[in-house]
Scaffold this active site. Sequence first.
Site, PDB file in Angstrom:
ATOM      1  N   GLY A 243       0.779  -1.234   0.000  1.00 14.39           N
ATOM      2  CA  GLY A 243       0.000   0.000   0.000  1.00 14.39           C
ATOM      3  C   GLY A 243       0.808   1.280   0.000  1.00 14.39           C
ATOM      4  O   GLY A 243       0.248   2.365   0.116  1.00 14.39           O
TER       5      GLY A 243
ATOM      6  N   GLY B 101       2.659   2.249  -2.554  1.00 12.93           N
ATOM      7  CA  GLY B 101       2.782   2.745  -3.923  1.00 12.93           C
ATOM      8  C   GLY B 101       3.954   2.157  -4.688  1.00 12.93           C
ATOM      9  O   GLY B 101       4.433   2.771  -5.642  1.00 12.93           O
ATOM     10  N   LYS B 102       4.395   0.983  -4.288  1.00 18.65           N
ATOM     11  CA  LYS B 102       5.483   0.318  -5.023  1.00 18.65           C
ATOM     12  C   LYS B 102       5.107   0.127  -6.481  1.00 18.65           C
ATOM     13  O   LYS B 102       5.870   0.434  -7.368  1.00 18.65           O
ATOM     14  CB  LYS B 102       5.737  -1.100  -4.482  1.00 18.65           C
ATOM     15  CG  LYS B 102       6.401  -1.192  -3.176  1.00 18.65           C
ATOM     16  CD  LYS B 102       6.721  -2.643  -2.870  1.00 18.65           C
ATOM     17  CE  LYS B 102       5.500  -3.524  -2.762  1.00 18.65           C
ATOM     18  NZ  LYS B 102       4.731  -3.296  -1.546  1.00 18.65           N
ATOM     19  N   THR B 103       3.891  -0.421  -6.677  1.00 25.54           N
ATOM     20  CA  THR B 103       3.480  -0.745  -8.035  1.00 25.54           C
ATOM     21  C   THR B 103       3.384   0.517  -8.881  1.00 25.54           C
ATOM     22  O   THR B 103       3.889   0.566 -10.000  1.00 25.54           O
ATOM     23  CB  THR B 103       2.137  -1.493  -8.016  1.00 25.54           C
ATOM     24  OG1 THR B 103       2.302  -2.654  -7.227  1.00 25.54           O
ATOM     25  CG2 THR B 103       1.697  -1.881  -9.398  1.00 25.54           C
ATOM     26  N   SER B 104       2.756   1.567  -8.315  1.00 27.81           N
ATOM     27  CA  SER B 104       2.645   2.822  -9.062  1.00 27.81           C
ATOM     28  C   SER B 104       4.023   3.349  -9.447  1.00 27.81           C
ATOM     29  O   SER B 104       4.256   3.753 -10.588  1.00 27.81           O
ATOM     30  CB  SER B 104       1.950   3.887  -8.203  1.00 27.81           C
ATOM     31  OG  SER B 104       0.710   3.421  -7.768  1.00 27.81           O
TER      32      SER B 104
ATOM     33  N   ASP C  86       4.567 -10.269  -6.748  1.00 31.77           N
ATOM     34  CA  ASP C  86       3.617 -10.187  -5.637  1.00 31.77           C
ATOM     35  C   ASP C  86       2.504 -11.215  -5.823  1.00 31.77           C
ATOM     36  O   ASP C  86       1.850 -11.228  -6.851  1.00 31.77           O
ATOM     37  CB  ASP C  86       3.020  -8.770  -5.625  1.00 31.77           C
ATOM     38  CG  ASP C  86       2.233  -8.500  -4.368  1.00 31.77           C
ATOM     39  OD1 ASP C  86       1.737  -9.461  -3.755  1.00 31.77           O
ATOM     40  OD2 ASP C  86       2.113  -7.319  -4.007  1.00 31.77           O
TER      41      ASP C  86
ATOM     42  N   THR D 119      -6.700  -0.268  -6.037  1.00 34.98           N
ATOM     43  CA  THR D 119      -5.921  -1.458  -5.735  1.00 34.98           C
ATOM     44  C   THR D 119      -6.404  -2.201  -4.499  1.00 34.98           C
ATOM     45  O   THR D 119      -6.647  -3.397  -4.557  1.00 34.98           O
ATOM     46  CB  THR D 119      -4.438  -1.085  -5.569  1.00 34.98           C
ATOM     47  OG1 THR D 119      -4.081  -0.276  -6.654  1.00 34.98           O
ATOM     48  CG2 THR D 119      -3.583  -2.311  -5.511  1.00 34.98           C
TER      49      THR D 119
END
Lengths: 581, 135
Positions: A23, A25-28, A50, A501
């Site tokens: 949560g 914001g790694k993916t963003s 993940d 997400t």
Amino acid sequence: MENQFNSKGIHLTKYLFFTGKGGVGKTSTACATAVNLADEGKKIMLVSTDPASNLQDVFETELNNKGIPIKEVPNLVVANFNPEDAAKEYKESVIAPYRGKLPDSVLQNMEEQLSGSCTVEIAAFNEFSNFITDEKVQKEFDHIIFDTAPTGHTLRMLQLPSAWTNFISDSTHGASCLGQLAGLEDKKEIYKKAVETLADGEQTTLILVSRPENSPLKEAARASKELYEIGVKNQLLVINGVLKTHDDQLSENLYKKQQDAIKNKPNHLQQIKTYEIPLRPYNVTGLNNIRAFLTKDNIMYSDDILAVDEMKQLKDIVNDLYNNDKKVIFTMGKGGVGKTTIAAAIALGLAQKGKKVHLTTTDPAAHLEFVLEKSDDITLSRIDEKEELKKYSEEVLSKAKETMSKEDLEYIQEDLRSPCTQEIAVFRAFAEIVDKSKNEVVVIDTAPTGHTLLLLDSTQSYHKEIERSQGDTPEAIKKLLPTLRNEKDTEVIILTLAETTPIYEAKRLEEDLARAGIYSKWWVMNSSLYATNTTNPILKAKASNEVNWINKVNDLSKGNFAVLEWKPEEIKGEALLNLLS
Amino acid sequence: MKKMIIFDPAMCCSTGVCGPSVDPELIRMSTVINNLEKKGITVERHGLSTNPEIFIKNKQINELINKEGVEILPVTLVDDEVIKTKGYLSNEEMAKILDVPSESLQSKPEDDGSPCCSEDNTTSDSGCCGEDGCC
């Protein structure tokens, strides 16, 4: 004021790892970096490891574990390796050659043995190592970007290469405990190379992502230290979601809270080069937002209308749990949605109604004692992986010592060093705590989703094994799955934020729970800006974007959901009572 | 010298410590086989999950599992003859077949000869007396 993070102006190595608590914001950040670099003409491979990945949602494209070129971004290939699929493929590759050659009951026995969490982890790690060491991938792409699982899981995965290589080379009685994984011996070279690549600062950069908040910063510091110790020393810190302007009470509170957290970040992080990403008023889905994420704001108000008659509160949920006399209560959801706080508030609420409550967490980054003080009615505990492993090893060895010599003990010690043993140890601790529900209500704040799923998965596969086992299995373990499946006793509360997400993940979680036969009724949407009266343009835009998600959760939960407003302060002790009023 | 082969069912590790509970039978077998090895006697051991190939190649075991299914495991063969199914041989049986004294198969806890070792430091990797072996 720190430098802003973007793909230019930063020296980027071939391999980039984005890691951090769920949560944050790694993916963003990973996606935006990948897309921007691809737009600059670099050849990019983006990989998610993940178990609860949402790259599919972000790119609005069906992905696989080999890599899919993204039509709108010519230089970008995206792969999503779902460890469970990887495990399935791995299992099939082991069993397929024997179909028709060995009887079905024998194949079934092999298959069960290959269904544990161990296999999932190994299969995922195999793919991960292949990506790091694959020469074709290395030649073809300028950068290989990893968007990794929540920290606890990632750490384990990154530690595995050394764990396995040590294990394989130390093993004196053949690789017996590798059991099903004996074939790994052939892969020793690949693992060694993977570890070397990770430790080589010329090739690999670790990018720790955090929110400007205390708990994820602490988690980042922990990850940073542990990874440093296993040799991954080239590290950067990116603080995502920093509010730049404040013009009303709420935004001022938020601004102050963030700046305090940044100023007081753990010492260990002070020495690491740090970048910031401003708080964006939108969710990062679709290419426009991904492209803008590191470069500009697009303030857009949504004109969705709330289609909900009545929004319930946490106290309604506590009343329901109390009235139905629930014995085992889980708070589940993606990392960073406030599981610990909500679990603590529920524990407090039930204690106030006269229940004896035990509150526990399986989150490696947990800090229960800072949230809630123990009392006559509330006891606290934490499942610490390392502690549990130590306890389990001691138990096994003391039993073994009754009949074995020192030399034979070493033989067992070797098996105890196997990476699967840790998983078993945690699993046993989990069962023991659930077993306390005989005498008190047990509230369990679980680790991030991926980890929890692995845990539940092992519950099921071990359950089968237990039925066969001749060893003396503790009662608690025998009873675990039946207890979890008894909807009279057990309830899972699904936590989310009013954002893309966490909601997609919550939905998948609900499906997984249903598959495992575990009952869940309530949803909680935490930290809602919509529930506040902010006038700050960025926050207001975010608030208006929540409406769509509140409507969606209303549908998903059949109206059984509560919305909690965003609070500027850390909610602990007395302040938990405010959540219940 | 008689040739003994043991066929195990699929399992995670030969001692069972990485299963849901420690199986004392598995620990006993590990010890026995380890002790035999020290005497230069090799007992072949094959796990269904580690070496499924041998369950096809070996005629006896292949016939057995095709007829009886997985429940028949573990199986012990001596000189190509099935002598025990659905369980492991006892120490006495092993000793008799392999013609070794049965007490030599069973290690005694006292064997380590280090009375100074306390209960609580057995988990250290280097053994209970520290790396230099001095108590």
